[in-house]
Scaffold this motif. Structure first.
Motif, PDB file in Angstrom:
ATOM      1  N   MET A  53       0.941  -1.106  -0.021  1.00 46.29           N
ATOM      2  CA  MET A  53       0.066  -0.163  -0.106  1.00 46.29           C
ATOM      3  C   MET A  53       1.079   1.138  -0.036  1.00 46.29           C
ATOM      4  SD  MET A  53      -3.128  -0.990   2.492  1.00 46.29           S
ATOM      5  CE  MET A  53      -4.167   0.239   1.784  1.00 46.29           C
ATOM      6  N   GLY A  54       2.136   1.285   0.527  1.00 49.34           N
ATOM      7  CA  GLY A  54       2.908   2.508   0.562  1.00 49.34           C
ATOM      8  C   GLY A  54       2.145   3.619   1.432  1.00 49.34           C
ATOM      9  N   ARG A  55       2.255   4.945   0.402  1.00 50.91           N
ATOM     10  CA  ARG A  55       1.716   5.956   1.275  1.00 50.91           C
ATOM     11  C   ARG A  55       0.195   5.967   1.380  1.00 50.91           C
ATOM     12  NH1 ARG A  55       1.989  11.412  -2.770  1.00 50.91           N
ATOM     13  NH2 ARG A  55       0.666  10.383  -4.392  1.00 50.91           N
ATOM     14  N   TYR A 113       5.777   4.544   7.985  1.00 47.42           N
ATOM     15  CA  TYR A 113       5.112   5.109   6.797  1.00 47.42           C
ATOM     16  C   TYR A 113       5.861   5.558   5.611  1.00 47.42           C
ATOM     17  CZ  TYR A 113       1.383   8.162   4.376  1.00 47.42           C
ATOM     18  OH  TYR A 113       0.718   8.887   3.409  1.00 47.42           O
ATOM     19  N   ARG A 114       5.714   5.011   4.630  1.00 48.42           N
ATOM     20  CA  ARG A 114       6.873   4.741   3.645  1.00 48.42           C
ATOM     21  C   ARG A 114       6.292   4.911   2.090  1.00 48.42           C
ATOM     22  NH1 ARG A 114       9.458  -1.257   3.852  1.00 48.42           N
ATOM     23  NH2 ARG A 114       7.436  -2.253   3.084  1.00 48.42           N
ATOM     24  N   SER A 115       7.158   5.426   1.099  1.00 48.94           N
ATOM     25  CA  SER A 115       6.831   5.269  -0.159  1.00 48.94           C
ATOM     26  C   SER A 115       8.113   5.298  -0.941  1.00 48.94           C
ATOM     27  CB  SER A 115       5.875   6.520  -0.805  1.00 48.94           C
ATOM     28  OG  SER A 115       5.485   6.482  -1.841  1.00 48.94           O
ATOM     29  N   SER A 116       7.759   5.499  -2.281  1.00 48.35           N
ATOM     30  CA  SER A 116       8.988   5.602  -3.144  1.00 48.35           C
ATOM     31  C   SER A 116       9.639   6.991  -2.806  1.00 48.35           C
ATOM     32  CB  SER A 116       8.583   5.674  -4.751  1.00 48.35           C
ATOM     33  OG  SER A 116       7.832   6.909  -4.735  1.00 48.35           O
ATOM     34  N   SER A 117       9.205   7.837  -2.441  1.00 50.71           N
ATOM     35  CA  SER A 117       9.829   9.324  -2.114  1.00 50.71           C
ATOM     36  C   SER A 117       8.904   9.822  -1.049  1.00 50.71           C
ATOM     37  CB  SER A 117       9.730  10.077  -3.361  1.00 50.71           C
ATOM     38  OG  SER A 117      10.578   9.597  -4.453  1.00 50.71           O
ATOM     39  N   ALA A 118       9.582  10.949  -0.391  1.00 49.40           N
ATOM     40  CA  ALA A 118       9.039  11.684   0.469  1.00 49.40           C
ATOM     41  C   ALA A 118       8.103  12.752   0.036  1.00 49.40           C
ATOM     42  CB  ALA A 118      10.094  12.400   1.638  1.00 49.40           C
ATOM     43  N   ILE A 119       7.170  12.128  -0.848  1.00 44.19           N
ATOM     44  CA  ILE A 119       5.975  12.989  -1.343  1.00 44.19           C
ATOM     45  C   ILE A 119       4.663  12.868  -0.637  1.00 44.19           C
ATOM     46  CG2 ILE A 119       4.794  13.912  -3.517  1.00 44.19           C
ATOM     47  CD1 ILE A 119       7.894  14.669  -3.364  1.00 44.19           C
ATOM     48  N   PRO A 120       3.907  13.782  -0.056  1.00 39.62           N
ATOM     49  CA  PRO A 120       2.930  13.373   0.650  1.00 39.62           C
ATOM     50  C   PRO A 120       1.511  13.160  -0.308  1.00 39.62           C
ATOM     51  CG  PRO A 120       3.162  15.537   0.994  1.00 39.62           C
ATOM     52  CD  PRO A 120       4.356  15.154   0.342  1.00 39.62           C
ATOM     53  N   MET A 121       0.463  12.547   0.263  1.00 38.28           N
ATOM     54  CA  MET A 121      -0.800  12.616  -0.379  1.00 38.28           C
ATOM     55  C   MET A 121      -1.637  13.921   0.007  1.00 38.28           C
ATOM     56  SD  MET A 121      -1.762   9.099  -1.595  1.00 38.28           S
ATOM     57  CE  MET A 121      -3.524   8.956  -0.573  1.00 38.28           C
ATOM     58  N   ASP A 122      -2.432  14.283  -0.967  1.00 37.03           N
ATOM     59  CA  ASP A 122      -3.007  15.236  -0.670  1.00 37.03           C
ATOM     60  C   ASP A 122      -4.216  14.965   0.570  1.00 37.03           C
ATOM     61  OD1 ASP A 122      -2.186  16.184  -3.183  1.00 37.03           O
ATOM     62  OD2 ASP A 122      -4.000  16.150  -4.295  1.00 37.03           O
ATOM     63  N   ASP A 123      -4.242  16.203   1.196  1.00 35.39           N
ATOM     64  CA  ASP A 123      -5.045  15.992   2.363  1.00 35.39           C
ATOM     65  C   ASP A 123      -4.586  15.031   3.407  1.00 35.39           C
ATOM     66  OD1 ASP A 123      -6.854  17.722   1.263  1.00 35.39           O
ATOM     67  OD2 ASP A 123      -7.862  16.075   0.180  1.00 35.39           O
ATOM     68  N   GLU A 167      -1.428  14.973   6.233  1.00 38.02           N
ATOM     69  CA  GLU A 167      -0.332  15.874   6.736  1.00 38.02           C
ATOM     70  C   GLU A 167       0.763  14.979   6.838  1.00 38.02           C
ATOM     71  OE1 GLU A 167      -1.532  17.413  10.558  1.00 38.02           O
ATOM     72  OE2 GLU A 167      -2.909  18.583   9.780  1.00 38.02           O
ATOM     73  N   ALA A 168       1.044  13.666   7.072  1.00 34.39           N
ATOM     74  CA  ALA A 168       2.070  13.074   7.364  1.00 34.39           C
ATOM     75  C   ALA A 168       2.902  12.872   5.999  1.00 34.39           C
ATOM     76  CB  ALA A 168       1.721  11.568   7.855  1.00 34.39           C
ATOM     77  N   ILE A 169       4.250  12.819   6.334  1.00 33.67           N
ATOM     78  CA  ILE A 169       5.227  12.760   5.011  1.00 33.67           C
ATOM     79  C   ILE A 169       5.697  11.475   5.047  1.00 33.67           C
ATOM     80  CG2 ILE A 169       6.990  13.551   3.605  1.00 33.67           C
ATOM     81  CD1 ILE A 169       6.607  16.515   4.813  1.00 33.67           C
ATOM     82  N   PRO A 170       5.420  10.497   3.990  1.00 36.17           N
ATOM     83  CA  PRO A 170       6.095   9.104   4.014  1.00 36.17           C
ATOM     84  C   PRO A 170       7.752   9.244   3.777  1.00 36.17           C
ATOM     85  CG  PRO A 170       5.198   9.685   1.829  1.00 36.17           C
ATOM     86  CD  PRO A 170       4.739  10.881   2.633  1.00 36.17           C
ATOM     87  N   GLN A 171       8.154   8.234   4.460  1.00 32.99           N
ATOM     88  CA  GLN A 171       9.657   8.222   4.365  1.00 32.99           C
ATOM     89  C   GLN A 171      10.157   7.567   2.952  1.00 32.99           C
ATOM     90  OE1 GLN A 171      11.927   7.124   7.881  1.00 32.99           O
ATOM     91  NE2 GLN A 171      10.033   7.231   9.043  1.00 32.99           N
ATOM     92  N   GLU A 172      11.193   7.841   2.288  1.00 34.60           N
ATOM     93  CA  GLU A 172      11.647   7.305   1.211  1.00 34.60           C
ATOM     94  C   GLU A 172      12.106   6.033   1.618  1.00 34.60           C
ATOM     95  OE1 GLU A 172      13.819   9.567  -1.838  1.00 34.60           O
ATOM     96  OE2 GLU A 172      15.331   8.224  -1.663  1.00 34.60           O
ATOM     97  N   PHE A 177       6.061   3.903  -7.349  1.00 31.59           N
ATOM     98  CA  PHE A 177       7.436   3.848  -7.770  1.00 31.59           C
ATOM     99  C   PHE A 177       7.323   4.266  -9.488  1.00 31.59           C
ATOM    100  CE2 PHE A 177       8.579   2.012  -4.025  1.00 31.59           C
ATOM    101  CZ  PHE A 177      10.306   2.226  -4.034  1.00 31.59           C
ATOM    102  N   LEU A 178       6.428   4.048 -10.177  1.00 31.14           N
ATOM    103  CA  LEU A 178       5.951   4.030 -11.663  1.00 31.14           C
ATOM    104  C   LEU A 178       5.705   5.610 -11.839  1.00 31.14           C
ATOM    105  CD1 LEU A 178       5.986   2.131 -14.016  1.00 31.14           C
ATOM    106  CD2 LEU A 178       3.646   1.975 -13.723  1.00 31.14           C
TER     107      LEU A 178
END
Length: 400
Positions: A129-131, A145-155, A157-162, A203-204
């Motif tokens: 599920m990632g971010r 809480y993580r994703s491909s990059s430290a780019i938050p989802m709209d709405d 507040e938390a920023i995922p860690q790369e 990632f894509l």
């Protein structure tokens, strides 16, 4: 044919061509098709539908076996599970399932067995599920809480860690391990989820993936994770037990792509070059974007088609399309739009509301209406196991 009429104010605008009415029962919807190791009796597919009926430990509840078996009630149907986490860290929302622990695997085995008892086939959709996970939910479990990059989802507040290199390699192995568990439980295969803004799609997407290492930046690098996952899973369980889901046009969860054609044609090119034919591709049409279709978000790319992917794939294996179809529009799509290709059609909301959907379409029986308000009632059979079979279906099977 386009026609023009005349009014008192002069010529009226040309009317749009109308699609010919095609009887679904006599269409390619009911032409059998070999898909991987499966001999399907028709081309009406029950697709992945997240419905939050799992318990707090992300384990399927016993009544879920009835739900899946009912939708497998016509022999030779392909049933695909809801998206299922490949690790406990990816169980990022309440009541979504995992296929990790022995308890989870045993519960899914009961569902798989119930589908097979109806002489139908079963694929497990697997994902990270990632971010798209809920940050607070993960924090309570002590997970990152993580994703491909430290780019938050709209709405959010938390920023995922790369994700680190080590974490990326771990997620590849998690897909492999989960695919093996599915096959060990009797599943016919797995569908790898790289769509709709979830982890592999994060990632894509060049809107989400801002990395500068080998997992980001170029078209080739952004595609690296999904391609390595597919190759590793194919090596583990065989290509004819593996499928891949893609959503080229979806804007859901802001995972948009700047160069849609270039990105997806590269994936197709690499799949053809590096792995044997997959069981199938699952593709979401522009009209099937859940952000717009379900959640009322913005619509993008409407009117664009999947044809560029089907042309490149060139019937290497069948393709499932999803896009808000009804029986009549699905019949037209197979007879006209997709007539050159081995295509199946996914029916989501209508299959939810009609456990005997295949029977109803074959016999021209009116469909039950779905109730959107009950789609995600956690741990409840309301809006899940209470949609009735048709009287005609019950009569036929009472006689049998």
């Amino acid at each position: 044919m386009t026609t023009t009429t005349t009014t008192s104010n002069g010529p009226a605008p040309p009317t749009k061509p109308t699609k010919p009415i095609i009887d679904p029962a006599s269409s390619r919807l009911f032409k059998p098709l070999q898909v991987g190791k499966m001999q399907l009796a028709h081309r009406i597919v029950f697709p992945p539908l997240t419905r939050n009926r799992n318990d707090e430990a992300h384990t399927p509840l016993p009544f879920m076996a009835k739900y899946y078996a009912d939708r497998a009630s016509t022999p030779g149907t392909l049933v695909i599970s809801e998206a299922t986490a490949v690790s406990h860290l990816e169980e990022g929302q309440d009541n979504t399932p995992g296929f990790v622990s022995e308890r989870q695997a045993a519960a899914w085995k009961s569902i798989i067995d119930a589908v097979h008892a109806k002489e139908s086939y079963y694929f497990q959709q697997i994902w990270g599920m990632g971010r798209a996970s809920y940050p607070e939910f993960l924090a309570k479990k002590g997970f990152k809480y993580r994703s491909s990059s430290a780019i938050p989802m709209d709405d959010v507040e938390a920023i995922p860690q790369e994700m680190t290199e080590e974490e990326i390699l771990e997620i590849i192995q998690s897909f492999v391990d989960t695919a093996r568990r599915v096959i060990a439980a009797g599943g016919d295969g797995v569908e790898i989820h790289c769509a709709h803004g979830y982890l592999l799609d994060q990632f894509l997407s060049d809107a989400v993936n801002k990395r500068t290492d080998r997992w980001g930046g170029s078209t080739e690098n952004r595609a690296r994770l999904v391609l390595q996952v597919v190759k590793a899973v194919v090596d583990a369980v065989g290509a004819d037990r593996v499928a891949l889901r893609l959503s080229p046009y979806a804007a859901f969860q802001q995972a948009e792509k700047g160069d849609i054609h270039g990105q997806y044609l590269y994936i197709i090119e690499q799949l053809k070059a590096t792995v044997p034919p997959l069981a199938y591709l699952s593709l979401v049409e522009a009209t099937g974007d859940p952000g717009a279709l379900i959640f009322g978000g913005k619509t993008v790319n409407q009117g664009k088609t999947l044809d560029f992917i089907l042309e490149a794939w060139d019937n290497r294996s069948p393709v499932i399309v999803a896009g808000g179809y009804r029986p009549e529009t699905a019949a037209w799509a197979l007879e006209e739009h997709y007539k050159k290709w081995d295509v199946l059609v996914a029916f989501g909301r209508h299959f939810l509301a009609n456990p005997d959907l295949v029977f109803r379409i074959r016999h021209g029986i009116e469909l039950n209406r779905y109730n959107r308000a009950t789609f995600y009632l956690a741990e409840s059979e309301v809006g899940y196991n209470d949609y009735p079979f048709s009287e005609e279906y019950l009569a036929v099977h009472a006689e049998a």
